[in-house]
Write an enzyme that holds these catalytic residues in place. Structure first.
Site, PDB file in Angstrom:
ATOM      1  N   HIS A 126       0.831  -1.211   0.000  1.00 19.53           N
ATOM      2  CA  HIS A 126       0.000   0.000   0.000  1.00 19.53           C
ATOM      3  C   HIS A 126       0.863   1.259   0.000  1.00 19.53           C
ATOM      4  O   HIS A 126       2.046   1.223   0.339  1.00 19.53           O
ATOM      5  CB  HIS A 126      -0.907   0.028   1.240  1.00 19.53           C
ATOM      6  CG  HIS A 126      -2.113  -0.857   1.109  1.00 19.53           C
ATOM      7  ND1 HIS A 126      -2.059  -2.209   1.348  1.00 19.53           N
ATOM      8  CD2 HIS A 126      -3.394  -0.573   0.742  1.00 19.53           C
ATOM      9  CE1 HIS A 126      -3.268  -2.728   1.148  1.00 19.53           C
ATOM     10  NE2 HIS A 126      -4.093  -1.762   0.770  1.00 19.53           N
ATOM     11  N   LYS A 130      -0.973   5.105   4.598  1.00 18.35           N
ATOM     12  CA  LYS A 130      -1.968   4.221   5.223  1.00 18.35           C
ATOM     13  C   LYS A 130      -1.718   4.104   6.722  1.00 18.35           C
ATOM     14  O   LYS A 130      -0.582   3.879   7.148  1.00 18.35           O
ATOM     15  CB  LYS A 130      -1.920   2.838   4.559  1.00 18.35           C
ATOM     16  CG  LYS A 130      -2.973   1.877   5.071  1.00 18.35           C
ATOM     17  CD  LYS A 130      -3.121   0.671   4.151  1.00 18.35           C
ATOM     18  CE  LYS A 130      -4.066  -0.382   4.721  1.00 18.35           C
ATOM     19  NZ  LYS A 130      -5.414   0.133   5.024  1.00 18.35           N
TER      20      LYS A 130
HETATM   21  N1  LIG Z   1     -13.048  -1.013   2.100  1.00 18.54           N
HETATM   22  C1  LIG Z   1     -12.348  -0.474   1.083  1.00 18.54           C
HETATM   23  O1  LIG Z   1     -12.555  -0.807  -0.099  1.00 18.54           O
HETATM   24  C2  LIG Z   1     -11.320   0.565   1.393  1.00 18.54           C
HETATM   25  C3  LIG Z   1     -11.081   0.887   2.691  1.00 18.54           C
HETATM   26  N2  LIG Z   1     -10.200   1.882   3.005  1.00 18.54           N
HETATM   27  C4  LIG Z   1     -10.109   2.219   4.412  1.00 18.54           C
HETATM   28  O2  LIG Z   1     -10.819   3.440   4.610  1.00 18.54           O
HETATM   29  C5  LIG Z   1     -10.232   4.156   5.699  1.00 18.54           C
HETATM   30  C6  LIG Z   1      -9.873   5.564   5.237  1.00 18.54           C
HETATM   31  O3  LIG Z   1      -8.857   5.499   4.268  1.00 18.54           O
HETATM   32  P1  LIG Z   1      -8.331   6.842   3.540  1.00 18.54           P
HETATM   33  O4  LIG Z   1      -9.468   7.540   2.891  1.00 18.54           O
HETATM   34  O5  LIG Z   1      -7.169   6.435   2.741  1.00 18.54           O
HETATM   35  O6  LIG Z   1      -7.842   7.667   4.825  1.00 18.54           O
HETATM   36  P2  LIG Z   1      -7.712   9.270   4.979  1.00 18.54           P
HETATM   37  O7  LIG Z   1      -6.868   9.497   6.178  1.00 18.54           O
HETATM   38  O8  LIG Z   1      -7.333   9.876   3.673  1.00 18.54           O
HETATM   39  O9  LIG Z   1      -9.219   9.722   5.287  1.00 18.54           O
HETATM   40  C7  LIG Z   1      -9.876   9.539   6.502  1.00 18.54           C
HETATM   41  C8  LIG Z   1     -10.637  10.805   6.775  1.00 18.54           C
HETATM   42  O10 LIG Z   1     -11.516  10.588   7.880  1.00 18.54           O
HETATM   43  C9  LIG Z   1     -11.401  11.711   8.745  1.00 18.54           C
HETATM   44  N3  LIG Z   1     -11.868  11.357  10.070  1.00 18.54           N
HETATM   45  C10 LIG Z   1     -11.160  10.858  11.116  1.00 18.54           C
HETATM   46  N4  LIG Z   1     -11.987  10.661  12.153  1.00 18.54           N
HETATM   47  C11 LIG Z   1     -13.219  11.038  11.774  1.00 18.54           C
HETATM   48  C12 LIG Z   1     -14.493  11.067  12.406  1.00 18.54           C
HETATM   49  N5  LIG Z   1     -14.652  10.674  13.684  1.00 18.54           N
HETATM   50  N6  LIG Z   1     -15.568  11.525  11.708  1.00 18.54           N
HETATM   51  C13 LIG Z   1     -15.423  11.935  10.428  1.00 18.54           C
HETATM   52  N7  LIG Z   1     -14.244  11.943   9.769  1.00 18.54           N
HETATM   53  C14 LIG Z   1     -13.158  11.487  10.452  1.00 18.54           C
HETATM   54  C15 LIG Z   1      -9.951  12.099   8.666  1.00 18.54           C
HETATM   55  O11 LIG Z   1      -9.738  13.402   9.150  1.00 18.54           O
HETATM   56  P3  LIG Z   1      -8.286  13.776   9.811  1.00 18.54           P
HETATM   57  O12 LIG Z   1      -7.295  13.563   8.701  1.00 18.54           O
HETATM   58  O13 LIG Z   1      -8.483  15.193  10.228  1.00 18.54           O
HETATM   59  O14 LIG Z   1      -8.112  12.815  10.951  1.00 18.54           O
HETATM   60  C16 LIG Z   1      -9.709  11.977   7.168  1.00 18.54           C
HETATM   61  O15 LIG Z   1     -10.110  13.127   6.465  1.00 18.54           O
HETATM   62  C17 LIG Z   1      -9.042   3.306   6.151  1.00 18.54           C
HETATM   63  O16 LIG Z   1      -9.453   2.469   7.234  1.00 18.54           O
HETATM   64  C18 LIG Z   1      -8.720   2.471   4.924  1.00 18.54           C
HETATM   65  O17 LIG Z   1      -8.046   1.294   5.212  1.00 18.54           O
HETATM   66  C19 LIG Z   1      -9.514   2.537   2.033  1.00 18.54           C
HETATM   67  C20 LIG Z   1      -9.682   2.220   0.718  1.00 18.54           C
HETATM   68  C21 LIG Z   1     -10.614   1.210   0.287  1.00 18.54           C
HETATM   69  O1  LIG Z   2      -6.024   2.166   3.166  1.00 21.20           O
HETATM   70  C1  LIG Z   2      -6.190   1.783   1.987  1.00 21.20           C
HETATM   71  O2  LIG Z   2      -5.745   2.404   1.025  1.00 21.20           O
HETATM   72  C2  LIG Z   2      -6.957   0.555   1.764  1.00 21.20           C
HETATM   73  N1  LIG Z   2      -7.526  -0.008   2.765  1.00 21.20           N
HETATM   74  C3  LIG Z   2      -8.302  -1.200   2.753  1.00 21.20           C
HETATM   75  C4  LIG Z   2      -7.590  -2.277   3.525  1.00 21.20           C
HETATM   76  O3  LIG Z   2      -6.920  -1.981   4.531  1.00 21.20           O
HETATM   77  O4  LIG Z   2      -7.734  -3.443   3.164  1.00 21.20           O
HETATM   78  C5  LIG Z   2      -8.701  -1.606   1.351  1.00 21.20           C
HETATM   79  C6  LIG Z   2      -7.642  -1.378   0.326  1.00 21.20           C
HETATM   80  O5  LIG Z   2      -6.626  -2.292   0.541  1.00 21.20           O
HETATM   81  C7  LIG Z   2      -7.130   0.049   0.386  1.00 21.20           C
END
Ligand SMILES: NC(=O)C1=CN([C@@H]2O[C@H](COP(=O)(O)OP(=O)(O)OC[C@H]3O[C@@H](n4cnc5c(N)ncnc54)[C@H](OP(=O)(O)O)[C@@H]3O)[C@@H](O)[C@H]2O)C=CC1
Ligand SMILES: O=C(O)C1=N[C@H](C(=O)O)C[C@H](O)C1
EC number: 1.17.1.8
Length: 240
Positions: A126, A130
Protein backbone atom coordinates in the site's frame (compact mmCIF):
# COMPACT_ATOMS: atom_id res chain seq x y z
CA UNK A 1 -20.39 10.93 3.94
CA UNK A 2 -18.19 10.49 7.01
CA UNK A 3 -14.53 11.27 6.33
CA UNK A 4 -15.45 13.36 3.29
CA UNK A 5 -12.11 15.16 3.07
CA UNK A 6 -10.10 11.95 3.08
CA UNK A 7 -8.64 10.10 0.09
CA UNK A 8 -11.58 7.69 -0.08
CA UNK A 9 -14.26 10.05 1.26
CA UNK A 10 -13.60 12.69 -1.41
CA UNK A 11 -13.65 10.03 -4.16
CA UNK A 12 -16.93 8.59 -2.82
CA UNK A 13 -18.50 12.08 -2.59
CA UNK A 14 -17.67 12.64 -6.29
CA UNK A 15 -19.04 9.23 -7.24
CA UNK A 16 -22.31 9.86 -5.36
CA UNK A 17 -22.68 13.25 -7.02
CA UNK A 18 -22.21 11.56 -10.40
CA UNK A 19 -24.83 8.87 -9.70
CA UNK A 20 -28.26 9.70 -11.15
CA UNK A 21 -30.11 7.86 -8.35
CA UNK A 22 -28.22 9.40 -5.41
CA UNK A 23 -27.92 12.74 -3.67
CA UNK A 24 -25.15 13.78 -1.28
CA UNK A 25 -27.11 15.27 1.63
CA UNK A 26 -24.30 15.90 4.10
CA UNK A 27 -20.63 15.51 4.87
CA UNK A 28 -18.89 15.11 8.23
CA UNK A 29 -15.19 15.31 8.93
CA UNK A 30 -13.24 14.79 12.15
CA UNK A 31 -14.72 16.81 15.02
CA UNK A 32 -17.81 17.91 13.06
CA UNK A 33 -21.44 17.52 14.12
CA UNK A 34 -22.89 14.22 12.89
CA UNK A 35 -26.47 15.53 13.15
CA UNK A 36 -26.06 16.97 9.67
CA UNK A 37 -26.44 13.34 8.48
CA UNK A 38 -29.78 12.83 10.24
CA UNK A 39 -31.78 13.24 7.01
CA UNK A 40 -29.67 10.69 5.12
CA UNK A 41 -31.07 7.31 4.09
CA UNK A 42 -27.56 5.85 4.01
CA UNK A 43 -24.26 7.03 5.51
CA UNK A 44 -20.90 5.95 4.10
CA UNK A 45 -17.91 5.76 6.48
CA UNK A 46 -14.30 5.90 5.32
CA UNK A 47 -12.66 7.38 8.41
CA UNK A 48 -10.24 5.69 10.81
CA UNK A 49 -10.29 2.40 12.74
CA UNK A 50 -10.34 4.43 15.99
CA UNK A 51 -13.35 6.52 14.91
CA UNK A 52 -15.57 4.05 13.10
CA UNK A 53 -17.25 2.29 16.05
CA UNK A 54 -18.40 5.57 17.59
CA UNK A 55 -19.74 6.67 14.19
CA UNK A 56 -21.58 3.39 13.71
CA UNK A 57 -23.19 3.55 17.14
CA UNK A 58 -24.44 7.07 16.34
CA UNK A 59 -25.82 6.02 12.94
CA UNK A 60 -27.63 2.96 14.30
CA UNK A 61 -29.07 4.95 17.22
CA UNK A 62 -30.40 7.46 14.68
CA UNK A 63 -31.86 4.79 12.33
CA UNK A 64 -29.42 5.58 9.51
CA UNK A 65 -28.23 2.66 7.37
CA UNK A 66 -24.46 2.44 6.97
CA UNK A 67 -21.97 1.35 4.33
CA UNK A 68 -18.55 1.04 5.95
CA UNK A 69 -15.17 0.68 4.25
CA UNK A 70 -13.08 1.68 7.24
CA UNK A 71 -10.81 -1.10 8.46
CA UNK A 72 -10.19 -2.47 11.95
CA UNK A 73 -13.14 -4.85 12.31
CA UNK A 74 -12.36 -7.78 14.59
CA UNK A 75 -14.95 -10.49 15.37
CA UNK A 76 -15.56 -8.70 18.72
CA UNK A 77 -16.36 -5.45 16.94
CA UNK A 78 -18.71 -7.20 14.50
CA UNK A 79 -20.51 -8.82 17.44
CA UNK A 80 -20.93 -5.41 19.07
CA UNK A 81 -22.48 -4.04 15.87
CA UNK A 82 -24.84 -7.06 15.71
CA UNK A 83 -25.86 -6.24 19.28
CA UNK A 84 -26.65 -2.61 18.40
CA UNK A 85 -28.68 -3.77 15.38
CA UNK A 86 -30.64 -6.34 17.39
CA UNK A 87 -33.00 -3.63 18.63
CA UNK A 88 -33.43 -2.16 15.13
CA UNK A 89 -35.30 -4.58 12.86
CA UNK A 90 -35.19 -3.42 9.26
CA UNK A 91 -31.99 -1.38 9.64
CA UNK A 92 -29.02 -2.53 7.55
CA UNK A 93 -25.25 -2.13 7.87
CA UNK A 94 -22.74 -3.31 5.25
CA UNK A 95 -19.09 -3.57 6.29
CA UNK A 96 -16.60 -4.54 3.58
CA UNK A 97 -12.80 -4.66 3.90
CA UNK A 98 -12.51 -4.08 0.16
CA UNK A 99 -15.02 -2.69 -2.35
CA UNK A 100 -12.97 -3.43 -5.51
CA UNK A 101 -14.51 -6.23 -7.58
CA UNK A 102 -11.11 -7.75 -8.38
CA UNK A 103 -10.07 -7.83 -4.73
CA UNK A 104 -13.28 -9.63 -3.79
CA UNK A 105 -12.75 -12.13 -6.63
CA UNK A 106 -9.09 -12.62 -5.63
CA UNK A 107 -10.19 -13.53 -2.10
CA UNK A 108 -12.77 -15.97 -3.46
CA UNK A 109 -10.22 -17.60 -5.82
CA UNK A 110 -7.73 -17.83 -2.94
CA UNK A 111 -10.34 -19.52 -0.76
CA UNK A 112 -10.87 -22.09 -3.53
CA UNK A 113 -7.12 -22.71 -3.87
CA UNK A 114 -6.48 -22.93 -0.12
CA UNK A 115 -7.87 -26.42 0.27
CA UNK A 116 -5.25 -27.77 -2.14
CA UNK A 117 -2.17 -26.07 -0.57
CA UNK A 118 -0.99 -26.42 3.02
CA UNK A 119 1.48 -23.55 2.48
CA UNK A 120 0.08 -20.06 1.81
CA UNK A 121 1.21 -16.53 2.65
CA UNK A 122 -0.22 -13.07 1.96
CA UNK A 123 1.70 -9.96 0.90
CA UNK A 124 -0.14 -6.64 0.86
CA UNK A 125 1.40 -3.49 -0.62
CA UNK A 126 0.00 0.00 0.00
CA UNK A 127 0.77 3.71 -0.17
CA UNK A 128 2.85 5.00 2.74
CA UNK A 129 0.05 7.25 4.11
CA UNK A 130 -1.97 4.22 5.22
CA UNK A 131 -2.65 4.26 8.99
CA UNK A 132 -3.01 0.54 9.66
CA UNK A 133 -0.97 -2.61 8.98
CA UNK A 134 -1.67 -5.18 7.85
CA UNK A 135 -4.52 -4.07 5.62
CA UNK A 136 -8.08 -5.03 6.49
CA UNK A 137 -8.22 -6.95 3.22
CA UNK A 138 -5.09 -8.97 4.05
CA UNK A 139 -6.39 -9.78 7.53
CA UNK A 140 -9.73 -10.88 6.04
CA UNK A 141 -7.95 -12.92 3.35
CA UNK A 142 -5.76 -14.64 5.96
CA UNK A 143 -8.81 -15.64 8.01
CA UNK A 144 -10.57 -16.98 4.90
CA UNK A 145 -7.46 -19.00 3.94
CA UNK A 146 -7.07 -20.41 7.45
CA UNK A 147 -10.73 -21.45 7.53
CA UNK A 148 -10.62 -23.08 4.08
CA UNK A 149 -7.42 -24.92 5.03
CA UNK A 150 -8.94 -26.16 8.30
CA UNK A 151 -12.14 -27.27 6.56
CA UNK A 152 -9.99 -29.28 4.13
CA UNK A 153 -8.25 -30.97 7.09
CA UNK A 154 -4.86 -29.39 6.27
CA UNK A 155 -2.32 -28.22 8.85
CA UNK A 156 -0.12 -25.20 7.95
CA UNK A 157 2.75 -26.41 5.74
CA UNK A 158 6.28 -27.00 7.08
CA UNK A 159 8.54 -24.01 7.80
CA UNK A 160 12.12 -24.76 8.87
CA UNK A 161 12.87 -21.27 10.22
CA UNK A 162 14.61 -21.54 13.59
CA UNK A 163 16.31 -18.15 13.68
CA UNK A 164 14.77 -14.90 12.51
CA UNK A 165 14.95 -11.15 12.95
CA UNK A 166 11.73 -10.06 14.67
CA UNK A 167 9.02 -9.53 12.06
CA UNK A 168 10.95 -11.05 9.15
CA UNK A 169 8.36 -13.79 8.72
CA UNK A 170 5.46 -11.34 8.90
CA UNK A 171 2.51 -11.26 11.27
CA UNK A 172 0.52 -14.40 12.05
CA UNK A 173 -3.18 -13.82 11.44
CA UNK A 174 -5.10 -16.92 12.43
CA UNK A 175 -2.39 -19.32 11.20
CA UNK A 176 -1.44 -17.49 7.99
CA UNK A 177 1.61 -15.21 7.64
CA UNK A 178 0.88 -11.70 6.36
CA UNK A 179 3.56 -9.26 5.14
CA UNK A 180 2.96 -5.51 4.70
CA UNK A 181 4.88 -3.23 2.30
CA UNK A 182 4.47 0.59 2.41
CA UNK A 183 5.79 2.74 -0.45
CA UNK A 184 4.85 6.03 -2.08
CA UNK A 185 3.56 5.38 -5.60
CA UNK A 186 1.47 2.38 -4.56
CA UNK A 187 -2.31 2.48 -4.07
CA UNK A 188 -3.63 -0.92 -2.85
CA UNK A 189 -2.29 -4.31 -3.91
CA UNK A 190 -2.41 -7.87 -2.61
CA UNK A 191 -0.72 -11.13 -3.49
CA UNK A 192 -1.80 -14.49 -2.16
CA UNK A 193 0.99 -17.04 -2.65
CA UNK A 194 0.58 -20.80 -2.50
CA UNK A 195 3.44 -23.31 -2.55
CA UNK A 196 3.23 -26.99 -3.48
CA UNK A 197 5.37 -29.80 -4.82
CA UNK A 198 7.61 -28.14 -7.46
CA UNK A 199 5.16 -25.28 -8.11
CA UNK A 200 3.76 -22.04 -6.78
CA UNK A 201 0.51 -20.25 -7.51
CA UNK A 202 0.19 -16.46 -7.11
CA UNK A 203 -3.13 -14.62 -7.15
CA UNK A 204 -2.62 -10.86 -7.39
CA UNK A 205 -4.94 -7.89 -7.38
CA UNK A 206 -3.98 -4.25 -8.04
CA UNK A 207 -6.06 -1.15 -7.37
CA UNK A 208 -4.27 1.48 -9.49
CA UNK A 209 -6.73 4.20 -8.51
CA UNK A 210 -9.37 4.75 -5.81
CA UNK A 211 -12.05 4.83 -8.51
CA UNK A 212 -11.65 1.02 -8.46
CA UNK A 213 -13.64 0.97 -5.21
CA UNK A 214 -16.51 3.15 -6.44
CA UNK A 215 -18.78 0.66 -8.29
CA UNK A 216 -18.70 -1.53 -5.15
CA UNK A 217 -19.44 1.38 -2.80
CA UNK A 218 -22.37 2.60 -4.94
CA UNK A 219 -23.71 -0.95 -5.19
CA UNK A 220 -23.42 -1.22 -1.41
CA UNK A 221 -25.40 2.02 -0.93
CA UNK A 222 -28.20 0.70 -3.14
CA UNK A 223 -28.22 -2.78 -1.61
CA UNK A 224 -28.09 -1.79 2.07
CA UNK A 225 -31.53 -0.22 1.60
CA UNK A 226 -33.01 -3.69 1.18
CA UNK A 227 -30.75 -5.75 3.46
CA UNK A 228 -31.59 -5.60 7.16
CA UNK A 229 -29.02 -6.65 9.76
CA UNK A 230 -25.25 -6.84 9.37
CA UNK A 231 -23.71 -7.91 6.06
CA UNK A 232 -19.93 -8.45 6.12
CA UNK A 233 -18.09 -8.46 2.79
CA UNK A 234 -19.12 -7.36 -0.69
CA UNK A 235 -19.04 -11.04 -1.76
CA UNK A 236 -22.40 -11.46 -0.02
CA UNK A 237 -23.92 -8.57 -1.99
CA UNK A 238 -22.48 -9.87 -5.26
CA UNK A 239 -23.74 -13.33 -4.28
CA UNK A 240 -20.42 -14.93 -5.29
N1 LIG B 1 -13.05 -1.01 2.10
C1 LIG B 1 -12.35 -0.47 1.08
O1 LIG B 1 -12.56 -0.81 -0.10
C2 LIG B 1 -11.32 0.56 1.39
C3 LIG B 1 -11.08 0.89 2.69
N2 LIG B 1 -10.20 1.88 3.01
C4 LIG B 1 -10.11 2.22 4.41
O2 LIG B 1 -10.82 3.44 4.61
C5 LIG B 1 -10.23 4.16 5.70
C6 LIG B 1 -9.87 5.56 5.24
O3 LIG B 1 -8.86 5.50 4.27
P1 LIG B 1 -8.33 6.84 3.54
O4 LIG B 1 -9.47 7.54 2.89
O5 LIG B 1 -7.17 6.43 2.74
O6 LIG B 1 -7.84 7.67 4.83
P2 LIG B 1 -7.71 9.27 4.98
O7 LIG B 1 -6.87 9.50 6.18
O8 LIG B 1 -7.33 9.88 3.67
O9 LIG B 1 -9.22 9.72 5.29
C7 LIG B 1 -9.88 9.54 6.50
C8 LIG B 1 -10.64 10.81 6.78
O10 LIG B 1 -11.52 10.59 7.88
C9 LIG B 1 -11.40 11.71 8.74
N3 LIG B 1 -11.87 11.36 10.07
C10 LIG B 1 -11.16 10.86 11.12
N4 LIG B 1 -11.99 10.66 12.15
C11 LIG B 1 -13.22 11.04 11.77
C12 LIG B 1 -14.49 11.07 12.41
N5 LIG B 1 -14.65 10.67 13.68
N6 LIG B 1 -15.57 11.52 11.71
C13 LIG B 1 -15.42 11.93 10.43
N7 LIG B 1 -14.24 11.94 9.77
C14 LIG B 1 -13.16 11.49 10.45
C15 LIG B 1 -9.95 12.10 8.67
O11 LIG B 1 -9.74 13.40 9.15
P3 LIG B 1 -8.29 13.78 9.81
O12 LIG B 1 -7.29 13.56 8.70
O13 LIG B 1 -8.48 15.19 10.23
O14 LIG B 1 -8.11 12.81 10.95
C16 LIG B 1 -9.71 11.98 7.17
O15 LIG B 1 -10.11 13.13 6.46
C17 LIG B 1 -9.04 3.31 6.15
O16 LIG B 1 -9.45 2.47 7.23
C18 LIG B 1 -8.72 2.47 4.92
O17 LIG B 1 -8.05 1.29 5.21
C19 LIG B 1 -9.51 2.54 2.03
C20 LIG B 1 -9.68 2.22 0.72
C21 LIG B 1 -10.61 1.21 0.29
O1 LIG C 1 -6.02 2.17 3.17
C1 LIG C 1 -6.19 1.78 1.99
O2 LIG C 1 -5.75 2.40 1.02
C2 LIG C 1 -6.96 0.55 1.76
N1 LIG C 1 -7.53 -0.01 2.77
C3 LIG C 1 -8.30 -1.20 2.75
C4 LIG C 1 -7.59 -2.28 3.53
O3 LIG C 1 -6.92 -1.98 4.53
O4 LIG C 1 -7.73 -3.44 3.16
C5 LIG C 1 -8.70 -1.61 1.35
C6 LIG C 1 -7.64 -1.38 0.33
O5 LIG C 1 -6.63 -2.29 0.54
C7 LIG C 1 -7.13 0.05 0.39
Amino acid sequence: MLGAQGRMGSTVANAVEGAADMKLVGTVDAGEDRSRLDEAEVAVDFTHPEAVMDNLRYLIEHDIRAVVGTTGFTEDRLETVRGWLAGKPGLGVLIAPNFALGAVLAMRFAQQAARFYASAEVIELHHNRKADAPSGTAAHTARLLARARREAGLEPGPDATTSEVDGARGALIDDVRVHAVRLPGLVAHEEILFGGEGETLTIRHDSMDRTSFMPGVLLGVREVLRRPGLTVGLENVLEL
